[in-house]
Write a protein that holds these residues in place. Structure first.
Motif, PDB file in Angstrom:
ATOM      1  N   ARG A 159      -2.924 -27.840 -55.583  1.00 56.17           N
ATOM      2  CA  ARG A 159      -2.233 -28.730 -56.523  1.00 56.17           C
ATOM      3  C   ARG A 159      -3.227 -29.672 -57.185  1.00 56.17           C
ATOM      4  NH1 ARG A 159       1.410 -30.574 -52.904  1.00 56.17           N
ATOM      5  NH2 ARG A 159       2.772 -28.795 -53.130  1.00 56.17           N
ATOM      6  N   ALA A 160      -4.108 -30.222 -56.366  1.00 53.63           N
ATOM      7  CA  ALA A 160      -5.079 -31.181 -56.902  1.00 53.63           C
ATOM      8  C   ALA A 160      -6.058 -30.493 -57.838  1.00 53.63           C
ATOM      9  CB  ALA A 160      -5.823 -31.842 -55.752  1.00 53.63           C
ATOM     10  N   SER A 161      -6.546 -29.319 -57.430  1.00 61.26           N
ATOM     11  CA  SER A 161      -7.563 -28.680 -58.259  1.00 61.26           C
ATOM     12  C   SER A 161      -6.978 -28.123 -59.552  1.00 61.26           C
ATOM     13  CB  SER A 161      -8.281 -27.585 -57.472  1.00 61.26           C
ATOM     14  OG  SER A 161      -7.344 -26.693 -56.961  1.00 61.26           O
ATOM     15  N   MET A 162      -5.667 -27.890 -59.566  1.00 61.97           N
ATOM     16  CA  MET A 162      -5.055 -27.377 -60.791  1.00 61.97           C
ATOM     17  C   MET A 162      -4.355 -28.467 -61.586  1.00 61.97           C
ATOM     18  SD  MET A 162      -3.590 -23.983 -58.984  1.00 61.97           S
ATOM     19  CE  MET A 162      -2.463 -23.647 -60.290  1.00 61.97           C
ATOM     20  N   GLY A 163      -4.376 -29.669 -61.058  1.00 60.13           N
ATOM     21  CA  GLY A 163      -3.772 -30.784 -61.774  1.00 60.13           C
ATOM     22  C   GLY A 163      -2.271 -30.669 -61.914  1.00 60.13           C
ATOM     23  N   VAL A 164      -1.639 -30.059 -60.881  1.00 54.07           N
ATOM     24  CA  VAL A 164      -0.178 -29.905 -60.943  1.00 54.07           C
ATOM     25  C   VAL A 164       0.476 -31.122 -60.304  1.00 54.07           C
ATOM     26  CG1 VAL A 164       1.766 -28.502 -60.164  1.00 54.07           C
ATOM     27  CG2 VAL A 164      -0.360 -27.422 -60.873  1.00 54.07           C
ATOM     28  N   ILE A 197       3.951 -24.952 -57.649  1.00 52.68           N
ATOM     29  CA  ILE A 197       2.632 -24.506 -57.182  1.00 52.68           C
ATOM     30  C   ILE A 197       2.758 -23.284 -56.292  1.00 52.68           C
ATOM     31  CG2 ILE A 197       2.510 -26.006 -55.129  1.00 52.68           C
ATOM     32  CD1 ILE A 197      -0.389 -25.268 -57.477  1.00 52.68           C
ATOM     33  N   GLU A 198       3.809 -23.247 -55.490  1.00 55.09           N
ATOM     34  CA  GLU A 198       4.024 -22.083 -54.634  1.00 55.09           C
ATOM     35  C   GLU A 198       4.318 -20.845 -55.474  1.00 55.09           C
ATOM     36  OE1 GLU A 198       5.810 -24.561 -50.801  1.00 55.09           O
ATOM     37  OE2 GLU A 198       7.143 -23.327 -52.013  1.00 55.09           O
ATOM     38  N   ARG A 199       5.105 -21.053 -56.550  1.00 59.03           N
ATOM     39  CA  ARG A 199       5.433 -19.925 -57.416  1.00 59.03           C
ATOM     40  C   ARG A 199       4.166 -19.395 -58.104  1.00 59.03           C
ATOM     41  NH1 ARG A 199      10.029 -21.738 -58.891  1.00 59.03           N
ATOM     42  NH2 ARG A 199       9.246 -23.031 -60.572  1.00 59.03           N
ATOM     43  N   ARG A 200       3.351 -20.327 -58.597  1.00 66.32           N
ATOM     44  CA  ARG A 200       2.118 -19.895 -59.271  1.00 66.32           C
ATOM     45  C   ARG A 200       1.196 -19.165 -58.301  1.00 66.32           C
ATOM     46  NH1 ARG A 200      -0.085 -24.621 -63.182  1.00 66.32           N
ATOM     47  NH2 ARG A 200      -1.860 -23.200 -63.278  1.00 66.32           N
ATOM     48  N   LEU A 201       1.135 -19.673 -57.080  1.00 71.95           N
ATOM     49  CA  LEU A 201       0.294 -19.034 -56.069  1.00 71.95           C
ATOM     50  C   LEU A 201       0.781 -17.617 -55.792  1.00 71.95           C
ATOM     51  CD1 LEU A 201      -1.847 -19.020 -53.806  1.00 71.95           C
ATOM     52  CD2 LEU A 201      -0.142 -20.081 -52.318  1.00 71.95           C
ATOM     53  N   GLN A 202       2.086 -17.488 -55.644  1.00 65.53           N
ATOM     54  CA  GLN A 202       2.649 -16.174 -55.360  1.00 65.53           C
ATOM     55  C   GLN A 202       2.356 -15.198 -56.505  1.00 65.53           C
ATOM     56  OE1 GLN A 202       7.005 -15.821 -54.843  1.00 65.53           O
ATOM     57  NE2 GLN A 202       6.471 -15.195 -52.753  1.00 65.53           N
TER      58      GLN A 202
END
Lengths: 520, 160
Positions: free
Chosen positions: B153-158, A4-9
């Protein structure tokens, strides 16, 4: 780095890389450009300078009434607050007051049986009361006031939002629950959260508490008053109670939030021991530091932060009220309690003053929070002035890092010392700003600029303002040219980046000419 | 030495970052431009009083975050007023390229969480620096980042 951090970046880089701020502040290549401008606009400069200098006669800062600039009274014991004044208003008393948007806002009433309230605006610089024309009535009373940015929220029977600049009512709604707090783009009561732009309820939490709601930048705190009293921390991101602190056998009388912590006043009314104040951490959800006993008072009715201290109104068994000050770092009462009259129902700090409203009197009391030390009473200085007095600023631009003690108009941007003729002077130029020591960045006439000139009278040993010229645009100094009988400032508008000249003449020192000297 | 000085240096060094932060906070380029300019006008009055460049940058970012709060509300009110006046022609806010699910999810986070994520994952600032820039404690910064990531994370379902 997790997925998730990678996608955010990646998303941030995709959307932000290459995004550049348009250059609204072009860098001025002063020498070349100034020579050109000055040669072209020389005649204009003289005219403009003459007009500006002439306007000095129109207004001097010393003419502006400002109680905060009065010297403190002599002979005060250390740490004793000073009653700086009382301001009367039309009505029988006040329900509540709040400070913000450059003013003190007061919800008044017409008597103990009255449910109607009016909103007053008090200019703290002039101590003048203005009727806003906003009125409302009905339960729940007493009315409450909150300030959020340039919006005033007042709640009587209804909840109104009012534009602080125009006194225009923006929204009107009814809300359940008690109390009022304005933070996180929302209005909060003990029961609901309301979107401040639509006035609609966006979340409810009916079981959080029935006492008071206070908010800081991180949390919203709701108290339950009766034993076992509790304070619940509401997470504004989830609108749910994240933690609670409960004390059996105690009442909660009031609370105030600061930073990410909440300060709570507890009392045990069975055997009337001293009231206690505790700090509860928003991070650990536990009481931190020592419990502060308010030794001569069994109940605390009001608390607020001001001038780095926690100010507390306590009431003793015989009904006497006192103002206490608490060092929030050491968790100690400092100084002696300060006796106060009447029925104080609200407390707010603004700059170096504490404002109190009385339920039974149509009077606001303003207390000067500046305190006196061993060497007598002296107001806090913003900065020391360097001893040397330059004869002018050479080179490009002027940015002597010097500021002056608070005045009604305060210019922290460009100040420097110079010599005009035989006199030593300090020049200030920049953004016109009404002095507000608490939030100097937030207040003021941001679209205007000004130039001021200070001399140094021989006798008083303090600076004396002798020229004040308001300008139409906020400006900065980009050049200075000192001459024997005068000087030229070159100013740049921060709106359109245009340059203009401003003449300072030795005559601008005014009537006291000849009595000035340069500090050694 | 260039004397325009501290202000000019601050502007050149950080105007882009401030503008990008404002854009992340407002989702609107025009509002972000105004907000960044306002932040610099305000900071201009203080710039000579800063201890060092880091302090000035932190102050700038805090000003942007603080200004964005009132600005977003004003923008909403302006849009509502426009919509009332011109039901068919009200301009939609420039919310940027919304095709990206992560970006969309980011824009609905609370502002301080957005700012914390921007400082940590775009500017790659340390937790201590980001905390100073947001004017909060280290633990509060960690909490903002953690809550922001959790919501994303929650909103993207990760899966965690």
């Amino acid at each position: 780095m997790n997925p998730i951090e990678r996608r955010l970046q990646e998303a941030l880089r995709d959307h932000l890389d290459g995004l550049e701020m348009p250059d609204r502040f072009p860098v001025v290549r002063r020498r070349a450009r100034l020579q050109r401008v000055l040669s072209i606009a020389g005649v204009v400069a003289v005219i403009v300078g003459g007009i500006f200098a002439g306007s000095a006669l129109l207004k001097k800062t010393s003419d502006v009434p400002n109680i905060a600039d009065e010297p403190p009274s002599p002979g005060l014991s250390p740490l004793t607050p000073v009653v700086a004044g009382e301001i009367r208003f039309r009505g029988a008393g006040a329900f509540d007051l709040a400070a913000g948007s450059g003013a003190i806002w007061v919800a008044t009433h017409e008597g103990r049986e009255s449910f109607s309230t009016r909103l007053l605006k008090v200019d703290p610089r002039a101590n003048e009361v203005e009727e806003t024309g906003v009125a409302l009535g009905g339960l729940p009373a007493p009315a409450e006031v909150e300030v959020a940015g340039d919006t005033i929220w007042i709640r009587g029977g209804k909840l109104l939002s009012v534009d602080a600049r125009t006194n225009e009512v923006l929204t009107e709604t009814r809300v359940p629950g008690l109390g009022l707090a304005a933070r996180h783009d929302s209005i909060w009561t003990t029961d609901v959260r309301i979107d401040d732009s639509t006035g609609r309820v966006v979340a409810d939490f009916p079981d959080a508490g029935e006492g008071q709601v206070v908010a800081d930048d991180h949390w919203v705190w709701i108290t339950r008053k009766s034993p076992p009293a509790s304070v619940s921390k509401l997470d504004p991101d989830t609108n749910s109670v994240a933690a609670s602190v409960t004390r059996d056998d105690f009442y909660i009388d009031t609370a105030t939030a600061e930073g990410e912590n909440v300060w709570v006043a507890w009392s045990n009314r069975q055997d009337e021991p001293p009231a206690e104040i505790t700090e509860i951490s928003g991070t650990t959800d536990e009481i931190v530091g020592d419990v502060v006993p308010i030794r001569k008072s069994s109940v605390v009715s009001q608390m607020t932060f001001g001038a780095g201290r926690l100010w507390v109104v306590g009431h003793s068994l015989n009904g006497r009220a006192s103002l206490y000050q608490i060092d929030p770092e050491r968790h100690e009462v400092i100084g002696e309690p300060f006796p106060i009259e009447g029925t104080v129902v609200s407390l707010a700090s603004f700059g170096n003053s504490l404002w109190m409203s009385d339920f039974d009197r149509n009077v606001l009391t303003r207390i000067d929070l500046r305190t006196c030390g061993e060497n007598g009473c002296e107001r806090e200085r913003k900065a020391e002035i360097p001893e040397e007095c330059p004869t002018g600023i050479e080179g490009e631009g002027v940015e002597a890092g010097e500021s002056v003690p608070p005045r009604p108009y305060f210019l922290p941007y460009n100040t420097f010392r110079t010599r005009i003729g035989k006199k030593c002077a300090m020049v200030l130029a920049g953004l016109k700003q009404k002095w507000d020591p608490e939030s100097a960045v937030e207040k003021g006439s941001e679209r205007q600029g000004m130039v001021m000139l200070f001399g140094f009278p021989k006798a008083a040993g303090v600076r004396d303002s002798s020229l004040y010229s308001p300008l139409k645009a906020p400006i900065r100094i980009v050049d200075y040219d000192g001459k024997s009988r005068g000087a030229t400032l070159v100013l740049q508008s921060l709106i359109d980046c245009e340059l203009a000249s401003f003449a300072l003449r030795s005559q601008d020192f005014g009537a006291a000419d000849g009595n000035y000297s340069c500090p050694s | 030495m260039e004397r325009t000085g501290t202000f000019g240096q601050l502007y050149r060094a950080h105007s882009s970052s401030a503008f990008r932060l404002a854009y992340v906070l407002t989702g609107d380029k025009h509002t972000a431009e105004d907000l960044t300019q306002e932040a610099f006008v305000r900071i201009g009055r203080k710039v000579i009083g800063f201890r060092d460049a880091e302090h000035a940058r932190a102050y700038l970012f805090r000003t942007v975050v603080n200004l964005s709060r009132g600005r977003a509300r004003r923008a909403r009110l302006e849009r509502a007023a426009l919509a009332r006046l011109h039901p068919q022609g009200a301009d939609e806010p420039d919310a940027g390229p919304h095709h990206d699910e992560t970006w969309r999810a980011l824009l609905i986070l609370p502002k301080r969480q957005r700012a914390a994520l921007f400082l940590r994952f775009y500017l790659d600032h340390s937790e201590e620096t980001a905390a100073a820039e947001l004017g909060c404690s280290l633990s509060a910064l960690k909490s903002l980042v953690s809550r922001g990531l959790k919501t994303l994370r929650a909103s993207m379902g990760v899966e965690t």
